[in-house]
Design a protein around this motif. Structure first.
Motif, mmCIF file in Angstrom:
data_model
loop_
_atom_site.group_PDB
_atom_site.id
_atom_site.type_symbol
_atom_site.label_atom_id
_atom_site.label_comp_id
_atom_site.label_asym_id
_atom_site.label_seq_id
_atom_site.Cartn_x
_atom_site.Cartn_y
_atom_site.Cartn_z
ATOM 1 N N SER A 134 0.842 -1.193 0.000
ATOM 2 C CA SER A 134 0.000 0.000 0.000
ATOM 3 C C SER A 134 0.876 1.241 0.000
ATOM 4 O O SER A 134 1.730 1.392 0.868
ATOM 5 C CB SER A 134 -0.906 -0.004 1.240
ATOM 6 N N ASP B 28 -0.047 4.081 0.792
ATOM 7 C CA ASP B 28 -0.484 4.968 1.866
ATOM 8 C C ASP B 28 -0.014 4.511 3.248
ATOM 9 O O ASP B 28 -0.248 5.201 4.228
ATOM 10 C CB ASP B 28 -2.005 5.084 1.872
ATOM 11 N N ARG C 254 -6.793 6.180 7.808
ATOM 12 C CA ARG C 254 -6.705 6.527 6.390
ATOM 13 C C ARG C 254 -6.418 8.002 6.123
ATOM 14 O O ARG C 254 -6.789 8.541 5.105
ATOM 15 C CB ARG C 254 -7.994 6.134 5.652
ATOM 16 N N THR D 158 -4.136 8.353 3.110
ATOM 17 C CA THR D 158 -4.894 8.224 1.865
ATOM 18 C C THR D 158 -5.608 9.527 1.545
ATOM 19 O O THR D 158 -5.605 9.982 0.393
ATOM 20 C CB THR D 158 -5.914 7.082 1.982
ATOM 21 N N ARG E 43 -3.105 12.051 0.279
ATOM 22 C CA ARG E 43 -2.657 11.726 -1.072
ATOM 23 C C ARG E 43 -3.734 12.066 -2.096
ATOM 24 O O ARG E 43 -3.461 12.698 -3.122
ATOM 25 C CB ARG E 43 -2.293 10.248 -1.189
#
Length: 143
Positions: free
Chosen positions: A84, A86, A119, A122, A125
């Motif tokens: 991942s 992230d 998250r 994420t 990003r």
């Protein structure tokens, strides 16, 4: 005459020991200020093992876009998950043995688990990607 030679030998040994201690102190001072490659590699190894222990289903590598900096025997290593993009965070290795994910002086800030598990990485990003797309669109539409 024998006492004079014994004193000279003792003084030479004492001078040699003092010189060795001085050299060792200078090397340790240089290492503390600049770091050394052996300790840096050990910190990278420890950081990857620490991250893999936290997230056993993933494998990690050292994010080479960031330096594994080390001063005063503290190394900060940024690790990145292979699965991942992230899942990335900083791991601090102190005195070659202690591994910690908390950056000193930031006790009231969220930890990396907060950013990864909730998250936030994420979200950051995706926000950056959306901002880049909007900027590209605006440069074409409204130069």
């Amino acid at each position: 005459m024998k006492t004079k030679t014994n004193k000279t030998k003792k003084l030479r040994r004492l001078a040699l020991a003092a010189a060795l201690l001085l050299i060792l102190a200078l090397l340790l001072a240089f290492d503390a200020i600049n770091g050394d490659p052996l300790s840096q590699q050990w910190a990278i190894y420890r950081a990857i093992r620490y991250a893999e222990k936290l997230y056993p289903e993933e494998t990690f590598h050292w994010d080479q876009r960031t330096a594994a900096d080390g001063q005063f025997f503290h190394y900060m290593v940024y690790v990145q998950s292979d699965q991942s993009r992230d899942t990335n965070f900083a791991v601090q290795t102190r005195f070659w043995l202690l591994t910690d994910d908390e950056i000193r002086g930031m006790e009231f800030e969220p930890t990396h688990t907060f950013y990864v598990d909730h998250r936030w990485n994420t979200a950051y990003r995706l926000g950056d990607e959306a901002a880049q797309q909007v900027a590209a669109y605006l440069t074409v539409q409204a130069p």
